[in-house]
Design an enzyme around this catalytic site. Structure first.
Site, PDB file in Angstrom:
ATOM      1  CG  ASP A 372      -1.828   1.152   1.332  1.00  0.00           C
ATOM      2  OD1 ASP A 372      -2.297   1.596   0.269  1.00  0.00           O
ATOM      3  OD2 ASP A 372      -2.080   1.637   2.433  1.00  0.00           O
ATOM      4  CE  LYS A 549     -12.662  19.188   2.420  1.00  0.00           C
ATOM      5  NZ  LYS A 549     -11.761  19.513   3.533  1.00  0.00           N
ATOM      6  NE  ARG A 578      -3.284  11.355  -0.368  1.00  0.00           N
ATOM      7  CZ  ARG A 578      -3.798  10.538   0.547  1.00  0.00           C
ATOM      8  NH1 ARG A 578      -4.711  10.991   1.393  1.00  0.00           N
ATOM      9  NH2 ARG A 578      -3.439   9.278   0.621  1.00  0.00           N
ATOM     10  CE  LYS A 746      -5.011  -1.195  -1.980  1.00  0.00           C
ATOM     11  NZ  LYS A 746      -4.694  -0.537  -0.694  1.00  0.00           N
TER      12      LYS A 746
END
Length: 976
Positions: A372, A549, A578, A746
């Protein structure tokens, strides 16, 4: 333990919603249980239940009292290696097949089984104690008689449970534990006391138990009011099991219990992982058994299949059975325990807990490491880096300008009259920029789910600190570190979040003035929407503003047209930031009232509620004013760069699986040196159908030695139509980055790597959404010969060594030196870290290859022949002397062969050799039935044993020296 209706913000553990127990309904049908149904739960009246609900108990044990022993034995004997010894021991109950005393076969097998049963029992007892601790946890239940204490296991659907703020300690993999803002049922807040909940006629209609952890559909109804009150309930109104309260007290009604808890329904029974080494040993055991069958047939054939030849075949199989030593099973298990102990005690990785002691050796043969990003490669600690207003951007080196703009706005508001004429052009430009910066900062300070909590610092009273908004006592709690970073930044530039509850927000201006805002509506962030919004009313002006947002991919279609959003988002993402897009929209009172009516109606819907609510919200999300872009950066872990460099040099390919956007993931991969600066990166463009996937795969096929970056959506399309082709190309890449990757994907990637490559995988993660990947991987890390005698004596099926000699050889005579090999090292750990290329030799599996196995078989045949024929040539006349000479030579040969294989001596190895030899010499006093004690004290015995042992071992030592001299291993130069 229970799912409740909360009244305060809580901290909730994330659980992943994939790889559940085969589907809830399917599981229930198979078990003969009822299918889940919606329910009506009356507050405080569990006796009014309309159906039976499961007991509120947690059971994580693999076995119960009746299934423990059968289950453990089945898991042992389903592998040929163990089944072989069971059949061998059982055959001795047949008199015609018996070769010696029963204990000769049953004592070693019993010892192995006893070790296994004790280990499993210890694990089950630990699990039982953990379950008992959870099930015995005491809760406060609100009843007509007042508050009573009740065990967790006695909680029922409909009970009113009181949960207070408690201390909380993480005890398991939970890297993404975070605070969630939870909302109460508004009509209950007007009741004078909590006990009044029992006096009103009210109930909750809740949907059937299911695995969806992101949504909840229900309604709260109060019948005794005029008119009756109906209030919609969503996930924001629920409190899960295993949560704690950040502050205050919660009274909740229990909706689900036991196996119907969503946290329980989303857990899976992890598969029992078997090490590759065990599977290889199991395979070689089958080969050896096949060889035994062939040799036994040859022996019977030499007797021309005379008499009851089929019994002779079985006797020969039993006679040669020690070619597969049961001590190997013991040494393997004990070696794994030692490796697990060493891992736990490693000072370089303090606090490590080995959850599985059956697969620690797997870590030495990993080919693919899947990791991860957030919290694993990075620290999950966000730092605000950039504020972009379109025409100007502010970085860390220019935040003082932002602060200056904020101060100027509030200073002018306090000092200047509403209208000032005659301002210069420069002043007007300055004021325009200041207002833009102020609007952006105010939007960031208001649009979030952060709650400031005031803790007592030992000097200041907690209530006093909260009343005066003391900065030294304030702690921000939020569901994401991004949110906290944004609010901390607004505080640093002068606009501080000092208070928040369900209906209001308080900000403090640079001058210390408190700005009050009423929260009219809040729209939480979801994975599907990728945005959050809030509608507030400024109490000083009465203005109603809708702030929002979110990710640029969704906000681009919501904000007004502009020519810089896409470009600047890409630029900031390429820097590893980000990015969030912040926008606002002013609403009139009439517009808001119209929206509220439609929104409340949609929330009361039981069917398709999510769709109806989303449709109403989207009616507001049009032509919003773009205020700014924010960029936060997740800090890399301290040693991530050298670690990835080491893994790459060791021949281990690293795949990064993350939920971040493509540009951010790519930049992180570069910064962490997952992708080297000399390597090309192929960014797999977004594909939505088979044709596009085909074209993009062809383009990718033409690239060589380049890292792959692909989104989860494109990956899903490729795996749907071209699974084999995609995995073939991806496995050739030095590194792979999969962005926007869901938890289920995953686990799927891990499974495909195992199936397509046959190589060992290791998954590393820090949060609940990584659990499925960790469970699926081969290793999961969260942040454990003789017997030539029969061919000599006329091919008769008569054993040379009987009784305790067989048991001793398999246990105390040879076990300690073989077991001490776990301490052996080819090179020092410092050298291994300095030259990670050495790891590549482990990936080849040469220590247990078929070639190595064949070499050891030939060595065994040679030594067995020397020992047996040497004893025959040198013994005088009595049979018992053959046993004494050959068995003593066998023990000495075994000890010398162990010494021959040692690369680096440890003092415990010497102790093990001397201990085994001492045990053998001491036991000779009690073995007069098998060995002539007086003969072994003679000089004749000593020189004969010495000659046989030297002829058996000396040539091998010579060959080892010559090999090291002329064909040294790769690590020899590093150790010289």
């Amino acid at each position: 333990m229970t799912d409740n209706i909360p009244l305060q913000p809580v901290r909730q553990k994330k659980r992943m919603d994939s790889k559940h127990r085969g589907g809830c309904c399917e599981c229930l049908r198979c078990c003969g249980r009822r299918e889940p149904r919606p329910r009506t739960v009356w507050l405080g009246h569990p006796e009014k239940r309309e159906q039976r609900y499961p007991r509120n108990v947690i059971n994580n044990q693999k076995y119960n009292f009746f299934t423990f022993l059968p289950g453990v034995l089945f898991n042992q004997f389903k592998y040929f290696f163990n089944l072989y010894f069971l059949l061998l021991a059982c055959s001795q109950f047949v008199v015609e097949m018996r070769l010696g005393a029963l204990y000769t076969y049953w004592v070693p097998l019993g010892f192995v089984l006893a070790v296994t049963v004790i280990r499993e029992a210890a694990e089950e007892i630990r699990c039982y104690m953990r379950d008992k601790e959870v099930n015995s946890q005491i809760y406060s239940k609100l009843t007509a008689r007042g508050t009573v204490k009740v065990k967790s296991s006695n909680i029922q659907v409909g009970d009113l449970i009181i949960v207070e703020k408690v201390s909380f300690m993480l005890t398991f993999l939970d890297g993404e534990t975070d605070w969630k803002l939870r909302l109460p049922v508004s009509c209950t807040q007007r009741l004078p006391t909590a006990s009044d909940l029992l006096q009103i006629r009210s109930y909750v209609y809740a949907e059937e138990p299911n695995i969806d952890i992101h949504n909840f559909v229900g309604t709260f109804t109060r019948e005794d009011s005029d008119p009756p009150v109906n209030e919609s309930l969503s996930i924001e109104n629920t409190l899960w099991a295993s949560t704690v309260i950040a502050s205050g007290t919660v009274v909740g009604v229990v909706l689900y219990t036991g196996r119907e808890l969503r946290s329980v329904m989303n857990t899976s029974n992890p598969r029992s992982k078997i090490g590759l080494f065990d599977l290889e040993v199991n395979c070689l055991t089958k080969i050896l058994f096949g060889a035994l069958v062939v040799v036994s047939l040859v022996m019977v054939a030499l007797q021309h299949f005379a008499g009851r030849w089929y019994l002779q075949i079985i006797r020969f199989l039993l006679l040669f059975s020690n070619i597969i030593p049961i001590s190997l099973r013991v040494n393997l298990d004990m070696g794994k325990i030692v490796y697990s102990w060493v891992i736990r005690r490693d000072s370089k990785i303090p606090g490590t807990v080995v959850r599985s002691s059956t697969i620690p050796e797997q870590l030495g043969r990993i080919s693919y490491l899947l990791t991860d990003k957030t919290g694993t490669l990075t620290q999950n600690e966000m730092v605000f880096k950039r504020l972009h207003l379109g025409t100007v951007a502010y970085g860390l080196d220019s935040m003082d300008e932002v602060q200056s703009h904020i101060f100027s706005i509030y200073t002018q508001q306090a000092q200047e009259p509403p209208a000032v004429k005659g301002l210069s052009v420069a002043t007007k430009v300055r004021r325009t920029m200041s207002s833009r910066v102020h609007e952006a900062v105010k939007a960031i300070a208001l649009c979030h789910n952060v709650t400031p909590v005031y803790e007592s610092n030992g000097v200041t009273d907690q209530a006093e600190a909260e009343r005066h908004y003391e900065d030294s006592c304030r702690v921000y709690q939020a569901s994401s570190p991004d949110e906290v970073a944004l609010v901390q930044w607004t505080e640093s530039v002068g606009l501080t979040l000092v208070g928040r509850d369900q209906s209001s927000v308080q900000l403090r201006s640079p001058g210390g003035h408190i700005l009050n805002f009423t929260i009219l509506q809040i729209f939480p962030f979801t994975y599907e929407s990728k945005r959050m919004g809030i509608i507030v009313r400024d109490e000083s002006t009465g203005e109603i503003t809708f702030y929002m947002k979110g990710a640029d991919v969704v906000m681009a279609g919501i904000v007004q047209y502009n020519d810089w959003l896409e470009e600047e988002c890409g630029n900031m993402a390429r820097e590893g930031l980000r990015v969030l897009v912040v926008a606002k929209k002013s609403l009139t009172e009439e517009q808001y009232q119209d929206f509220e009516a439609r929104y409340v109606q949609a929330k009361l819907s039981v069917h398709d509620r999510s769709l109806k609510v989303a449709t109403v919200i989207e009616s507001l999300e049009m032509e919003m004013e773009l205020l700014c872009l924010t960029g936060v950066e997740d800090q890399l872990q301290t040693d991530v760069r050298p670690t990835l460099e080491t893994l790459r040099n060791a021949g281990i390919k690293v795949w990064m699986l993350t939920g971040d956007k493509l540009e951010t993931a790519t930049c992180t991969a570069k910064n962490a040196h997952l992708v080297t600066r000399t390597q090309d990166i192929h960014i797999f463009r977004l594909v939505t159908n088979r044709g596009e996937a085909h074209l993009e795969l062809n383009a990718f096929r033409r690239k060589h030695d380049c890292a792959l970056v692909i989104s989860g959506d494109s990956l899903e399309v490729c795996l749907k139509y071209y699974e084999y082709e995609f995995m073939e190309l991806a496995c050739q890449c030095p590194a792979v980055v999969c962005c926007r990757c869901a938890p289920t994907q995953k686990a799927q990637i891990v499974r495909l790597l195992q199936e397509r490559t046959g190589k060992l995988t290791c998954a590393v993660g820090d949060g609940g959404n990584d659990v499925s990947m960790i469970q699926e991987a081969d290793c999961g890390v969260g942040v454990e010969g003789k017997a030539v005698f029969s061919s000599v004596f006329y091919f008769a099926s008569v054993p040379l060594y009987q009784g305790f000699l067989i048991i001793g050889y398999s246990t105390i005579y040879t076990m300690f030196p073989v077991f001490s090999l776990v301490l052996d090292k080819d090179v020092k750990s410092e050298v291994a870290m300095l030259y990670p290329e050495l790891y590549k030799d482990l990936l080849k599996g040469r220590p247990l290859s078929y070639k190595t196995f064949l070499i050891w078989v030939l060595i065994s045949i040679y030594q067995g022949s020397i020992i047996m024929y040497g004893a025959l040539l040198l013994f005088e006349s009595e049979f018992v002397h053959i046993v004494a000479i050959s068995f003593t030579s066998l023990i000495l040969t075994e000890l010398l062969m162990v010494a021959l294989t040692i690369q680096t001596w440890h003092w415990l190895m010497i102790v093990a050799e001397l201990l085994s030899l001492s045990c053998y010499i001491a036991s000779l006093v009690f073995l007069h039935e098998f060995i002539d004690v007086y003969f072994i004290a003679t000089l004749s015995f000593l020189w004969k044993v010495t000659v046989i042992t030297l002829v058996s071992c000396l040539p091998l030592y010579v060959l080892k020296y010559l090999r090291r001299r002329f064909s040294p291993p790769s690590y020899s130069k590093l150790t010289s």
